[in-house]
Write a protein that holds these residues in place. Sequence first.
Motif, mmCIF file in Angstrom:
data_model
loop_
_atom_site.group_PDB
_atom_site.id
_atom_site.type_symbol
_atom_site.label_atom_id
_atom_site.label_comp_id
_atom_site.label_asym_id
_atom_site.label_seq_id
_atom_site.Cartn_x
_atom_site.Cartn_y
_atom_site.Cartn_z
ATOM 1 N N ILE A 108 2.269 -7.002 0.256
ATOM 2 C CA ILE A 108 1.399 -5.296 0.917
ATOM 3 C C ILE A 108 2.765 -4.712 2.287
ATOM 4 C CG2 ILE A 108 0.566 -7.525 2.368
ATOM 5 C CD1 ILE A 108 -0.901 -3.929 1.505
ATOM 6 N N GLN A 109 3.613 -5.889 2.452
ATOM 7 C CA GLN A 109 5.148 -5.495 3.333
ATOM 8 C C GLN A 109 5.320 -4.631 3.434
ATOM 9 O OE1 GLN A 109 4.194 -9.005 3.316
ATOM 10 N NE2 GLN A 109 3.010 -9.501 4.790
ATOM 11 N N SER A 113 14.877 -1.059 -6.050
ATOM 12 C CA SER A 113 15.399 -1.578 -4.887
ATOM 13 C C SER A 113 13.500 -2.922 -4.152
ATOM 14 C CB SER A 113 15.499 -1.164 -2.909
ATOM 15 O OG SER A 113 14.398 -0.516 -3.732
ATOM 16 N N LEU A 114 13.055 -2.601 -5.563
ATOM 17 C CA LEU A 114 11.245 -2.935 -4.900
ATOM 18 C C LEU A 114 11.568 -4.237 -5.622
ATOM 19 C CD1 LEU A 114 9.133 0.113 -5.471
ATOM 20 C CD2 LEU A 114 10.225 -0.987 -3.262
ATOM 21 N N PRO A 115 11.042 -5.325 -4.549
ATOM 22 C CA PRO A 115 10.894 -6.603 -4.671
ATOM 23 C C PRO A 115 9.799 -7.232 -6.048
ATOM 24 C CG PRO A 115 10.191 -6.452 -2.939
ATOM 25 C CD PRO A 115 10.539 -4.766 -3.425
ATOM 26 N N PHE A 116 9.771 -6.235 -7.093
ATOM 27 C CA PHE A 116 8.462 -6.657 -8.059
ATOM 28 C C PHE A 116 8.904 -7.865 -8.397
ATOM 29 C CE2 PHE A 116 9.041 -1.748 -9.022
ATOM 30 C CZ PHE A 116 7.611 -1.809 -8.748
ATOM 31 N N GLN A 117 7.438 -8.454 -9.240
ATOM 32 C CA GLN A 117 7.061 -9.970 -9.530
ATOM 33 C C GLN A 117 6.005 -9.358 -10.662
ATOM 34 O OE1 GLN A 117 4.612 -12.653 -6.802
ATOM 35 N NE2 GLN A 117 6.387 -12.164 -4.621
ATOM 36 N N GLY A 133 -13.514 -10.507 -0.660
ATOM 37 C CA GLY A 133 -13.645 -10.364 1.273
ATOM 38 C C GLY A 133 -11.929 -11.511 0.911
ATOM 39 N N ASN A 134 -11.208 -11.356 0.312
ATOM 40 C CA ASN A 134 -10.160 -12.181 0.257
ATOM 41 C C ASN A 134 -9.018 -10.752 1.020
ATOM 42 O OD1 ASN A 134 -10.352 -14.466 0.123
ATOM 43 N ND2 ASN A 134 -9.220 -15.191 -2.202
ATOM 44 N N GLU A 135 -8.016 -11.311 1.754
ATOM 45 C CA GLU A 135 -7.536 -10.098 2.799
ATOM 46 C C GLU A 135 -6.732 -9.992 0.847
ATOM 47 O OE1 GLU A 135 -7.055 -9.115 5.838
ATOM 48 O OE2 GLU A 135 -9.014 -10.055 6.628
ATOM 49 N N LEU A 136 -5.777 -8.725 1.216
ATOM 50 C CA LEU A 136 -4.997 -7.937 0.217
ATOM 51 C C LEU A 136 -3.874 -8.253 0.135
ATOM 52 C CD1 LEU A 136 -5.125 -6.159 -2.320
ATOM 53 C CD2 LEU A 136 -4.302 -4.786 -0.757
ATOM 54 N N PRO A 193 -3.631 -2.054 -19.442
ATOM 55 C CA PRO A 193 -2.722 -0.927 -19.125
ATOM 56 C C PRO A 193 -3.119 0.005 -18.915
ATOM 57 C CG PRO A 193 -2.228 -3.211 -20.146
ATOM 58 C CD PRO A 193 -3.743 -3.205 -20.447
ATOM 59 N N LEU A 194 -2.556 0.716 -18.075
ATOM 60 C CA LEU A 194 -2.085 0.134 -16.810
ATOM 61 C C LEU A 194 -2.984 0.766 -16.132
ATOM 62 C CD1 LEU A 194 0.194 -0.500 -15.096
ATOM 63 C CD2 LEU A 194 0.538 1.906 -15.189
ATOM 64 N N SER A 195 -3.801 -0.867 -14.939
ATOM 65 C CA SER A 195 -4.494 0.096 -14.120
ATOM 66 C C SER A 195 -3.980 -0.784 -12.972
ATOM 67 C CB SER A 195 -5.724 -1.246 -14.568
ATOM 68 O OG SER A 195 -6.574 -0.277 -15.364
ATOM 69 N N ILE A 196 -4.372 -0.102 -11.493
ATOM 70 C CA ILE A 196 -3.982 -0.438 -10.350
ATOM 71 C C ILE A 196 -4.863 -1.122 -9.557
ATOM 72 C CG2 ILE A 196 -3.334 0.499 -8.448
ATOM 73 C CD1 ILE A 196 -1.245 2.379 -9.543
ATOM 74 N N PHE A 197 -4.934 -2.107 -9.001
ATOM 75 C CA PHE A 197 -5.928 -2.485 -8.534
ATOM 76 C C PHE A 197 -5.101 -3.504 -6.582
ATOM 77 C CE2 PHE A 197 -6.498 -4.818 -12.414
ATOM 78 C CZ PHE A 197 -7.765 -4.311 -12.619
ATOM 79 N N GLY A 198 -5.718 -2.735 -5.951
ATOM 80 C CA GLY A 198 -5.486 -2.975 -4.173
ATOM 81 C C GLY A 198 -5.254 -1.855 -3.650
ATOM 82 N N ASP A 199 -5.407 -0.261 -4.544
ATOM 83 C CA ASP A 199 -5.286 0.762 -3.993
ATOM 84 C C ASP A 199 -6.411 1.510 -2.903
ATOM 85 O OD1 ASP A 199 -7.078 1.267 -5.333
ATOM 86 O OD2 ASP A 199 -6.099 2.765 -6.956
ATOM 87 N N ILE A 200 -7.962 1.397 -3.140
ATOM 88 C CA ILE A 200 -8.968 1.371 -2.401
ATOM 89 C C ILE A 200 -8.903 0.864 -1.033
ATOM 90 C CG2 ILE A 200 -11.097 0.702 -1.482
ATOM 91 C CD1 ILE A 200 -11.697 0.897 -4.789
ATOM 92 N N GLU A 201 -8.876 -0.501 -1.100
ATOM 93 C CA GLU A 201 -8.411 -2.049 -0.159
ATOM 94 C C GLU A 201 -6.938 -1.332 0.871
ATOM 95 O OE1 GLU A 201 -10.475 -4.052 -2.983
ATOM 96 O OE2 GLU A 201 -9.186 -2.637 -2.247
ATOM 97 N N LEU A 202 -5.543 -0.922 -0.099
ATOM 98 C CA LEU A 202 -4.805 -0.223 0.803
ATOM 99 C C LEU A 202 -4.904 0.640 1.815
ATOM 100 C CD1 LEU A 202 -1.709 -0.713 0.980
ATOM 101 C CD2 LEU A 202 -0.884 0.940 -0.798
ATOM 102 N N ILE A 203 -5.239 1.485 1.270
ATOM 103 C CA ILE A 203 -5.705 2.855 1.585
ATOM 104 C C ILE A 203 -6.477 2.645 3.257
ATOM 105 C CG2 ILE A 203 -6.334 5.506 1.768
ATOM 106 C CD1 ILE A 203 -4.147 4.283 0.272
#
Length: 229
Positions: free
Chosen positions: A111-112, A28-32, A46-49, A79-89
């Motif tokens: 993000i939504q 159900s997830l809208p992957f790109q 400095g950008n918004e996630l 691979p496999l690395s995740i980016f945005g996890d720190i900023e998300l939490i």
Amino acid sequence: MKMYREHEKIQPYMSLFNLEQIFADAASLPFQLREYDSDEYVLAEGNELDGLYFQVEGLTRVSSSVETGKSLLLRFCHPLSIFGDIELIQKVVVQSQVQAVKPSKFLFIDIQTVERNLMQDYRFLNELLKHLSYKLQTCTAASRINSLASVEERFAIYLMSTRLPKEFGKEISTPHIPEIASVIGTTPRHLNRLIQKLSDLEILCKKRKGFVVLDWERLDELSNGLRYD
């Protein structure tokens, strides 16, 4: 950056890394699928996630700017690395630059969708926790060594860590003197002087474009048995 939404482009990576297992309802997830060329920035400090990035192909360089305006190399990611996890939490802006060293591909979730659908998904949160704890562990180890050890010890520790590397050893491995200097917290000039010193001691052999280790046992003694990983 090129972006694809076609299932046939996304599904092979989902299967390769068993990503269906880390979501309660992956279908159900809208992957790109996002593709970046060499030297192209994936995330800018400095950008918004805008979402979470799962690196599924290529090589990326993660760095952070310092007050002098220079860039501090943190690690190289595979691979496999995740980016945005720190900023998300933490709900903060992007903390580090992520740049493609080689052509790289990412599965991306906006993000939504992450905030609406995944923050109550225990499978996803468990996977996120694994990646966050790994980053904390490796950053803590590197910070401790760079704070307490001499430059000579740090260089020896770096070489021993990247000789037969575990995961973090692979992430900091590079043949380039300026990047090694950045990882161990010194300047290229200081590191070149140290390479000359160790070459005079016949621990290293200085080459035109780098060096070769001649005596791993003596290098291990200099490292005091410590490792970045």
